[in-house]
Design an enzyme around this catalytic site. Structure first.
Site, PDB file in Angstrom:
ATOM      1  N   CYS A 122      20.702  43.260  41.932  1.00  0.00           N
ATOM      2  CA  CYS A 122      19.809  44.205  41.855  1.00  0.00           C
ATOM      3  C   CYS A 122      19.984  44.875  43.522  1.00  0.00           C
ATOM      4  O   CYS A 122      19.977  46.755  43.616  1.00  0.00           O
ATOM      5  CB  CYS A 122      18.293  45.128  41.333  1.00  0.00           C
ATOM      6  SG  CYS A 122      17.736  43.945  42.056  1.00  0.00           S
ATOM      7  N   HIS A 154      11.988  44.038  40.555  1.00  0.00           N
ATOM      8  CA  HIS A 154      13.575  44.833  40.066  1.00  0.00           C
ATOM      9  C   HIS A 154      13.767  46.717  41.054  1.00  0.00           C
ATOM     10  O   HIS A 154      12.937  46.944  40.571  1.00  0.00           O
ATOM     11  CB  HIS A 154      14.223  45.074  38.522  1.00  0.00           C
ATOM     12  CG  HIS A 154      15.610  45.544  38.363  1.00  0.00           C
ATOM     13  ND1 HIS A 154      16.822  44.541  38.451  1.00  0.00           N
ATOM     14  CD2 HIS A 154      15.892  46.706  37.712  1.00  0.00           C
ATOM     15  CE1 HIS A 154      18.127  45.609  37.583  1.00  0.00           C
ATOM     16  NE2 HIS A 154      17.379  46.363  37.287  1.00  0.00           N
ATOM     17  N   HIS A 177      22.128  50.222  38.169  1.00  0.00           N
ATOM     18  CA  HIS A 177      21.817  49.324  38.788  1.00  0.00           C
ATOM     19  C   HIS A 177      22.048  48.057  38.112  1.00  0.00           C
ATOM     20  O   HIS A 177      23.507  48.102  37.694  1.00  0.00           O
ATOM     21  CB  HIS A 177      20.125  49.496  38.487  1.00  0.00           C
ATOM     22  CG  HIS A 177      19.901  48.701  36.392  1.00  0.00           C
ATOM     23  ND1 HIS A 177      19.412  48.034  36.471  1.00  0.00           N
ATOM     24  CD2 HIS A 177      20.754  49.614  35.931  1.00  0.00           C
ATOM     25  CE1 HIS A 177      19.538  47.635  34.769  1.00  0.00           C
ATOM     26  NE2 HIS A 177      19.988  49.166  34.219  1.00  0.00           N
TER      27      HIS A 177
END
Length: 168
Positions: free
Chosen positions: A68, A121, A137
């Protein structure tokens, strides 16, 4: 032999042409700065070309895969914007935005899946609509690739930490 007046005249012409070239170069640099303003739509267009690129832990290369933060870092680096390489680097970065102020190109920051106190994340808003925004993402989940997800899904809404603007 040339007269001293001729030499002075030639030197003056040479010096003045050098000065003019220097001024032109300065103007060119100022124009380039204006033209390099980052368009948020361009960020999304650029990032979408990597949809489907496989997830790879610690990856930051489109030919091998992204994690990510590697994906977010790679996209913004293309626009000469420096952002952290690790998702944990986003915890204290930027000022938290209100949901109604979310814009495409902003970065969404999430807690980790297992640990709800550590940032784990990040993604880039590609459709801004407050807490119903969509983001692009690199997902390690079912998709296992660069994908677009909904912020209001249970998986992400429960882990949402903040949204920040990283653009100058």
């Amino acid at each position: 032999m040339k007269s001293p007046i001729y030499i002075l005249f030639a030197a003056a012409i040479l010096f003045s042409s050098f000065t003019i070239k220097k001024e032109e170069k300065i103007r060119i640099n100022q124009v380039e700065k204006i033209q390099t303003a980052i368009d948020r739509d361009s960020i999304i267009t650029y990032s979408k070309q990597y949809l489907g690129t496989p997830y790879l832990y610690a990856g930051n290369n489109p030919n091998k895969g992204f994690d990510c933060s590697g994906f977010v870092n790679y996209v913004f680096k293309h626009f000469d914007v420096s952002v952290p390489r690790s998702s944990s680097g986003y915890k204290s970065l930027g000022i938290t935005k209100k949901a109604e102020d979310f814009k495409i190109g902003d970065v969404l920051v999430f807690y980790g899946y297992r640990n709800k106190t550590i940032v784990g994340h990040v993604g880039i808003i590609c459709e801004a609509n407050g807490m119903k925004s969509k983001f692009i993402h690199a997902s390690s989940g079912k998709a296992g690739s660069v994908t677009i997800s909904n912020l209001d899904s249970d998986h992400y809404s429960k882990r949402f930490y903040k949204c920040i603007n990283v653009l100058p």
